[in-house]
Scaffold this active site. Structure first.
Site, PDB file in Angstrom:
ATOM      1  N   GLU A 535       0.861  -1.191   0.000  1.00  0.00           N
ATOM      2  CA  GLU A 535       0.000   0.000   0.000  1.00  0.00           C
ATOM      3  C   GLU A 535       0.889   1.229   0.000  1.00  0.00           C
ATOM      4  O   GLU A 535       1.790   1.364   0.845  1.00  0.00           O
ATOM      5  CB  GLU A 535      -0.915   0.029   1.235  1.00  0.00           C
ATOM      6  CG  GLU A 535      -1.757   1.313   1.244  1.00  0.00           C
ATOM      7  CD  GLU A 535      -2.823   1.383   2.333  1.00  0.00           C
ATOM      8  OE1 GLU A 535      -2.908   0.441   3.142  1.00  0.00           O
ATOM      9  OE2 GLU A 535      -3.563   2.381   2.362  1.00  0.00           O
ATOM     10  N   ASN A 594      -4.412   5.093  -2.084  1.00  0.00           N
ATOM     11  CA  ASN A 594      -5.618   5.634  -1.441  1.00  0.00           C
ATOM     12  C   ASN A 594      -6.214   6.761  -2.277  1.00  0.00           C
ATOM     13  O   ASN A 594      -5.486   7.585  -2.832  1.00  0.00           O
ATOM     14  CB  ASN A 594      -5.265   6.166  -0.052  1.00  0.00           C
ATOM     15  CG  ASN A 594      -4.905   5.044   0.888  1.00  0.00           C
ATOM     16  OD1 ASN A 594      -5.767   4.336   1.385  1.00  0.00           O
ATOM     17  ND2 ASN A 594      -3.605   4.859   1.110  1.00  0.00           N
ATOM     18  N   GLU A 626      -7.888   2.393  -3.299  1.00  0.00           N
ATOM     19  CA  GLU A 626      -8.594   2.182  -2.026  1.00  0.00           C
ATOM     20  C   GLU A 626      -9.520   3.352  -1.782  1.00  0.00           C
ATOM     21  O   GLU A 626      -9.070   4.489  -1.648  1.00  0.00           O
ATOM     22  CB  GLU A 626      -7.583   2.070  -0.874  1.00  0.00           C
ATOM     23  CG  GLU A 626      -6.720   0.840  -0.971  1.00  0.00           C
ATOM     24  CD  GLU A 626      -5.940   0.589   0.324  1.00  0.00           C
ATOM     25  OE1 GLU A 626      -6.171   1.302   1.326  1.00  0.00           O
ATOM     26  OE2 GLU A 626      -5.098  -0.324   0.314  1.00  0.00           O
ATOM     27  N   ASP A 656     -11.714   0.525   1.810  1.00  0.00           N
ATOM     28  CA  ASP A 656     -10.766   0.653   2.912  1.00  0.00           C
ATOM     29  C   ASP A 656     -11.508   0.831   4.245  1.00  0.00           C
ATOM     30  O   ASP A 656     -12.663   1.268   4.264  1.00  0.00           O
ATOM     31  CB  ASP A 656      -9.902   1.902   2.644  1.00  0.00           C
ATOM     32  CG  ASP A 656      -8.581   1.852   3.367  1.00  0.00           C
ATOM     33  OD1 ASP A 656      -8.342   0.891   4.114  1.00  0.00           O
ATOM     34  OD2 ASP A 656      -7.774   2.784   3.173  1.00  0.00           O
ATOM     35  N   GLU A 712      -6.332  -5.260   8.332  1.00  0.00           N
ATOM     36  CA  GLU A 712      -5.354  -4.193   8.551  1.00  0.00           C
ATOM     37  C   GLU A 712      -4.952  -4.115  10.015  1.00  0.00           C
ATOM     38  O   GLU A 712      -5.743  -4.460  10.894  1.00  0.00           O
ATOM     39  CB  GLU A 712      -5.988  -2.838   8.222  1.00  0.00           C
ATOM     40  CG  GLU A 712      -6.181  -2.555   6.771  1.00  0.00           C
ATOM     41  CD  GLU A 712      -6.605  -1.092   6.579  1.00  0.00           C
ATOM     42  OE1 GLU A 712      -5.773  -0.332   6.093  1.00  0.00           O
ATOM     43  OE2 GLU A 712      -7.741  -0.745   6.929  1.00  0.00           O
TER      44      GLU A 712
HETATM   45  P1  C2E Z   1      -5.191   3.590   5.593  1.00  0.00           P
HETATM   46  O1  C2E Z   1      -5.370   3.665   4.125  1.00  0.00           O
HETATM   47  O2  C2E Z   1      -6.129   2.728   6.353  1.00  0.00           O
HETATM   48  O3  C2E Z   1      -3.689   3.172   5.802  1.00  0.00           O
HETATM   49  C1  C2E Z   1      -3.257   2.372   6.827  1.00  0.00           C
HETATM   50  C2  C2E Z   1      -2.738   3.186   7.967  1.00  0.00           C
HETATM   51  O4  C2E Z   1      -2.584   2.336   9.096  1.00  0.00           O
HETATM   52  C3  C2E Z   1      -1.362   3.749   7.687  1.00  0.00           C
HETATM   53  O5  C2E Z   1      -1.240   4.940   8.451  1.00  0.00           O
HETATM   54  C4  C2E Z   1      -0.456   2.690   8.281  1.00  0.00           C
HETATM   55  O6  C2E Z   1       0.815   3.173   8.617  1.00  0.00           O
HETATM   56  C5  C2E Z   1      -1.250   2.305   9.508  1.00  0.00           C
HETATM   57  N1  C2E Z   1      -0.941   0.969   9.970  1.00  0.00           N
HETATM   58  C6  C2E Z   1      -0.620  -0.108   9.241  1.00  0.00           C
HETATM   59  N2  C2E Z   1      -0.392  -1.159  10.027  1.00  0.00           N
HETATM   60  C7  C2E Z   1      -0.574  -0.753  11.305  1.00  0.00           C
HETATM   61  C8  C2E Z   1      -0.482  -1.393  12.579  1.00  0.00           C
HETATM   62  O7  C2E Z   1      -0.180  -2.562  12.695  1.00  0.00           O
HETATM   63  N3  C2E Z   1      -0.756  -0.650  13.659  1.00  0.00           N
HETATM   64  C9  C2E Z   1      -1.076   0.657  13.561  1.00  0.00           C
HETATM   65  N4  C2E Z   1      -1.293   1.347  14.706  1.00  0.00           N
HETATM   66  N5  C2E Z   1      -1.186   1.299  12.372  1.00  0.00           N
HETATM   67  C10 C2E Z   1      -0.936   0.603  11.253  1.00  0.00           C
HETATM   68  P2  C2E Z   1      -0.867   6.293   7.782  1.00  0.00           P
HETATM   69  O8  C2E Z   1       0.231   6.077   6.802  1.00  0.00           O
HETATM   70  O9  C2E Z   1      -0.689   7.258   8.873  1.00  0.00           O
HETATM   71  O10 C2E Z   1      -2.145   6.654   6.956  1.00  0.00           O
HETATM   72  C11 C2E Z   1      -3.313   6.984   7.592  1.00  0.00           C
HETATM   73  C12 C2E Z   1      -4.407   7.208   6.607  1.00  0.00           C
HETATM   74  O11 C2E Z   1      -4.134   8.333   5.775  1.00  0.00           O
HETATM   75  C13 C2E Z   1      -4.550   6.070   5.622  1.00  0.00           C
HETATM   76  O12 C2E Z   1      -5.265   5.053   6.220  1.00  0.00           O
HETATM   77  C14 C2E Z   1      -5.302   6.728   4.487  1.00  0.00           C
HETATM   78  O13 C2E Z   1      -6.674   6.811   4.784  1.00  0.00           O
HETATM   79  C15 C2E Z   1      -4.716   8.121   4.509  1.00  0.00           C
HETATM   80  N6  C2E Z   1      -3.701   8.205   3.467  1.00  0.00           N
HETATM   81  C16 C2E Z   1      -2.407   7.812   3.501  1.00  0.00           C
HETATM   82  N7  C2E Z   1      -1.807   8.084   2.301  1.00  0.00           N
HETATM   83  C17 C2E Z   1      -2.756   8.634   1.510  1.00  0.00           C
HETATM   84  C18 C2E Z   1      -2.784   9.102   0.152  1.00  0.00           C
HETATM   85  O14 C2E Z   1      -1.811   9.056  -0.585  1.00  0.00           O
HETATM   86  N8  C2E Z   1      -3.975   9.608  -0.316  1.00  0.00           N
HETATM   87  C19 C2E Z   1      -5.083   9.655   0.456  1.00  0.00           C
HETATM   88  N9  C2E Z   1      -6.188  10.152  -0.078  1.00  0.00           N
HETATM   89  N10 C2E Z   1      -5.104   9.224   1.725  1.00  0.00           N
HETATM   90  C20 C2E Z   1      -3.955   8.706   2.254  1.00  0.00           C
HETATM   91 MG    MG Z   2      -7.293   1.404   6.204  1.00  0.00          MG
HETATM   92 MG    MG Z   3      -5.641   2.586   2.760  1.00  0.00          MG
END
Ligand code: C2E
Ligand code: MG
Ligand code: MG
Length: 757
Positions: A535, A594, A626, A656, A712
């Site tokens: 991802e 995403n 996603e 997602d 996830e």
């Molecule tokens: P998401 O799409 O549900 O991405 C997964 C988030 O959960 C990611 O946080 C990831 O680092 C985190 N995660 C994965 N495994 C674990 C785990 O075992 N424990 C915990 N505590 N967290 C875990 P991140 O990178 O902070 O992203 C948060 C959200 O921000 C993403 O949720 C997504 O909704 C959004 N996002 C991230 N990148 C993009 C992007 O390029 N475009 C858009 N539109 N949204 C984005």
């Molecule tokens: Mg997610």
């Molecule tokens: Mg995601």
């Protein structure tokens, strides 16, 4: 049945989010996905007694500095900064015109330049008092009228009332005195007094129901109702100030500034030109500067009296260091409050680019003793953080200079020099000796040392305030409210301000991509014992605030209406990376990207996606988009159409964060989906609890609908067997790997390529 051993190795990240060595350790910190900035240790009250004491002091200062009166004053002064900078520049050029090297220019050119400078100075410095009055009342009204206020006051009307009060109180008879009344040097004290008293009185009255005029049933512009409602409060305020003016006129008293000047000079009557008196003079002069008055002008009678006494003393053979040059070259050089010392302290210890820029910008004017950029920009005036060094530094400097002169280390500064003569030159020219330069250098160093601790405290307070504001932004960006149209940049106070700053920086960051980059989090299939996808997750490494959470970045892009550009940028980077990996990774490895809710609203969304895929020469089957459940709150026909077309072209679609509770199951039927990503909030399950039932149902449902389920946020080894028992095989979580940069992610994929590689 598979054994419950970890199928793949786990990677780890350091605090900056950069990948470090791979380990098999599970990650304990469940909240570590969020980059919430920690408060500095001293502000959390940790450490030694001195540290705790200093943290209490910083805290108290922080509370004091957050007092609406001071916040509004700072904002008002800041508002006048552009004027002050232009005015200071005009002064600077004007001062240069008196140097001998300029005399080579034709005299008409010099005269024209002088006229230009004085027009500029008049039009800028000349307006400062008005700007401060209007700015203060507006800011105060905004600060005290919170959203919860039952009777919020229109800030523009507060400005109008305060300006009218100012004109009523100061209105002079002659044009020449109008200039004084509005200027920063003579008009500012009266402006501050009137702005504060009129605004508080008006707001006090306007927020009381009994002083409000209701325009019941009026259906026109709401502003009319607003203005009517504050009419009684405005009228009473104006009457009060008119009465004050009348009393002043009938007693035949001079204007406010002159009255203050006479009162302040009175205690100095008959004083000797001694070290103590000169220190007291500097102390009072600085205090006036601190309160926004022109200390030098207001104490002009005192200085004159001291000079006469000093001449008398010298004629009688007594030693005194006091001359016309003494104060300008030893205690007001580099500007009042020895701002040159502050500039050096800022450049030495503050790393924040904006502050450094302001310090560099102030440096040149400060050398010729023009110090308004810092007085108004930082600001120094009425800033409780700097009151001690601002007043103390020039006092200490005057005592050092007095002792050095009387002690015979430095000749008496009795040669005439202009007040705009640059520091160090002025020391030499006024004393006719290099000892004068050394003395200026010594007191410059002493002043810098006095300013340093306060510069550090100010920085700590800024860091703490920013961390708090960032926390607010993160919470707001993660709450569903943002989705429904509340913009981060409209938030009140520091958080809103930080959001605006970040939003502007994001536009720049989008142009230069090294600060905006992607990390990739592996997704593993434990049946095939391999990484089946990654991802792509957005990262923004801000030059001051460090890593900004993607939720904030995306919300800011939405606020500024460029969510689709940001989304396209992310998609392009992810596709480019996948294409670059083509020859090394398993051929069916999927990259997930995403998609923000607003991107889907763009009518050309599907065409844009397919164009990027074509440009990056990537097979659509290798890309998964996603969409979040909230995106599909009310899936518009247009968005569903776009997703259908994309899916037809081969692009995969994932839902997602499924299970967070935004959507009704009925959308599962409407959306063209390939994958369901089960939200992390459901992974904290124990045997037989509700989550377990929910997950079992989701897994069954996904099978029935022919969807792939990915769980996830798996962090702990003990979470895994339960999911495997429930029939899940695909996972994404810290237990396997955190999000990694492309290099370490490729290593991870290759090390865990499983049976399919
Ligand atoms: P998401 O799409 O549900 O991405 C997964 C988030 O959960 C990611 O946080 C990831 O680092 C985190 N995660 C994965 N495994 C674990 C785990 O075992 N424990 C915990 N505590 N967290 C875990 P991140 O990178 O902070 O992203 C948060 C959200 O921000 C993403 O949720 C997504 O909704 C959004 N996002 C991230 N990148 C993009 C992007 O390029 N475009 C858009 N539109 N949204 C984005
Ligand atoms: Mg997610
Ligand atoms: Mg995601």
């Amino acid at each position: 049945m598979l054994s419950v051993q970890l199928p793949v190795k786990s990677g780890d990240n350091d605090v900056t989010g950069r990948a470090t060595a791979m380990t098999n350790e599970p990650i304990a910190d469940q909240n570590s996905a969020r980059f919430v900035p920690p408060a500095p240790a001293a502000l959390r009250g940790e450490g030694s007694f001195v540290r705790r004491l200093s943290s209490k002091f910083v805290e108290a200062m922080g509370r004091f500095a957050a007092w609406p009166l001071l916040v509004a004053l700072r904002r008002a002064l800041l508002l006048s900064l552009p004027l002050v900078l232009v005015g200071a520049f005009a002064h600077f050029v004007n001062a240069l015109l008196s140097f001998s090297f300029v005399s080579a220019l034709p005299s008409e050119v010099i005269a024209a330049l002088r006229a230009l400078c004085s027009t500029l100075a008049g039009g800028t410095f000349g307006l400062v008092a008005l700007v401060v009055v209007a700015g203060f009342s507006h800011s105060l009204a905004v600060l005290v009228s919170t959203r919860a206020d039952r009777y919020p006051v229109n800030p523009a009307s507060a400005s109008v009332v305060a300006l009218a009060c100012f004109f009523i109180v100061v209105a002079p008879e002659t044009l020449e005195r109008w200039k004084d009344a509005l200027s920063s040097s003579r008009g500012l004290p009266a402006a501050l007094v009137v702005a504060v008293s009129a605004s508080y009185l008006f707001l006090f009255l306007a927020r009381r129901p009994r002083f409000r005029l209701r325009l019941r049933g009026f259906g026109g512009d709401p502003l009319v109702g607003d203005l009517f409602s504050i009419l009684p409060a405005g009228m009473i305020t104006l009457f009060v100030f008119a009465a004050i003016r009348q009393i002043q006129v009938s007693f035949g008293g001079p204007d406010l500034t002159t009255t203050l000047s006479t009162a302040i000079s009175a205690p100095f009557a008959g004083a000797e030109p001694s070290a103590l008196v000169s220190a007291a003079y500097v102390l009072v002069r600085q205090s006036i500067w601190f309160l926004g008055g022109h200390g030098g002008n207001m104490l002009a009678p005192v200085l004159e009296q001291m000079m006469t006494a000093a001449d008398g003393a010298r004629a009688a053979g007594s030693a005194t260091a006091i001359t016309w040059n003494f104060f300008p070259i030893y205690s007001a050089y580099g500007g009042s409050g020895s701002t040159l010392c502050l500039i050096l302290a800022l450049l030495y210890s503050d790393k924040e680019p904006a502050i450094r820029r302001l310090a560099w910008l102030s440096l040149l004017p400060a050398f010729i003793n023009v110090n308004e950029p810092l007085l108004f920009g930082l600001p120094l005036i009425l800033n409780p953080l700097y009151v001690v060094p601002f007043i103390l530094t020039p006092v200490v400097q005057s005592l050092i200079a007095y002792a050095a002169t009387i002690g015979g280390f430095v000749p008496v500064a009795d040669q005439t020099v202009s007040w705009t003569m640059p520091t160090l030159f002025s020391g030499y020219l006024a004393t006719g000796s290099s000892a004068g330069v050394v003395l200026q250098l010594v007191s410059l160093a002493v002043g810098m040392v006095l300013y340093l601790p306060f510069v550090r405290i100010a920085r700590r307070l800024r860091v703490a305030a920013n961390a708090e504001a960032m926390r607010t932004l993160i919470e707001a960006s993660e709450s569903t409210e943002v989705v429904h149209g509340h913009r981060l940049i409209d938030l009140h106070g520091t958080a809103g301000h930080l959001a605006s700053v970040l939003a502007r920086d994001l536009v720049d960051a989008l142009g230069s991509s090294d600060r905006l980059f992607l990390q990739y989090q592996p997704q593993v299939c434990i049946e095939e014992r391999r990484v089946f996808g990654v991802e792509a997750l957005l990262r923004w490494n801000h030059e001051i605030y460090g890593l900004i959470p993607p939720s904030v970045t995306v919300a800011l892009a939405e606020d500024m209406h460029f969510a689709d550009q940001l989304g396209e940028h992310v998609l392009r980077l992810a596709c480019r990376q996948r294409a670059a990996w083509a020859s090394s990774v398993p051929g069916d490895l999927i990259v997930s990207v995403n998609v923000s809710p607003l991107q889907l609203q763009d009518a050309s969304f599907d065409r844009r996606v397919l164009r990027v895929l074509a440009e990056e020469k990537l097979d659509p089957h290798l890309v998964e988009l996603e969409i979040t459940e909230s995106t599909s709150l009310a899936p518009a026909a247009q968005a569903i159409g776009a997703l259908l077309r994309l899916r037809k072209a081969g692009v995969r679609i994932a839902l997602d964060d499924f299970g967070m509770g935004h959507t009704s199951l009925h959308y599962l039927r409407e959306l063209p989906l390939d994958t369901l990503k089960i939200d992390r909030s459901l992974t904290f399950t124990s045997q037989g609890d509700l989550n377990e039932h929910v997950i079992r149902s989701i897994v069954t449902l996904s099978r029935t609908l022919g969807l792939r389920a990915v769980v996830e946020g798996i962090e702990q080894p003990e979470q895994l067997p339960r999911f495997i028992d429930l029939g899940c095989a695909r996972f994404q979580g810290y237990l396997f790997s955190r999000p990694l940069e492309s290099g370490p992610c490729l290593d991870y994929i290759l090390a865990n390529a499983g049976v399919a590689a």
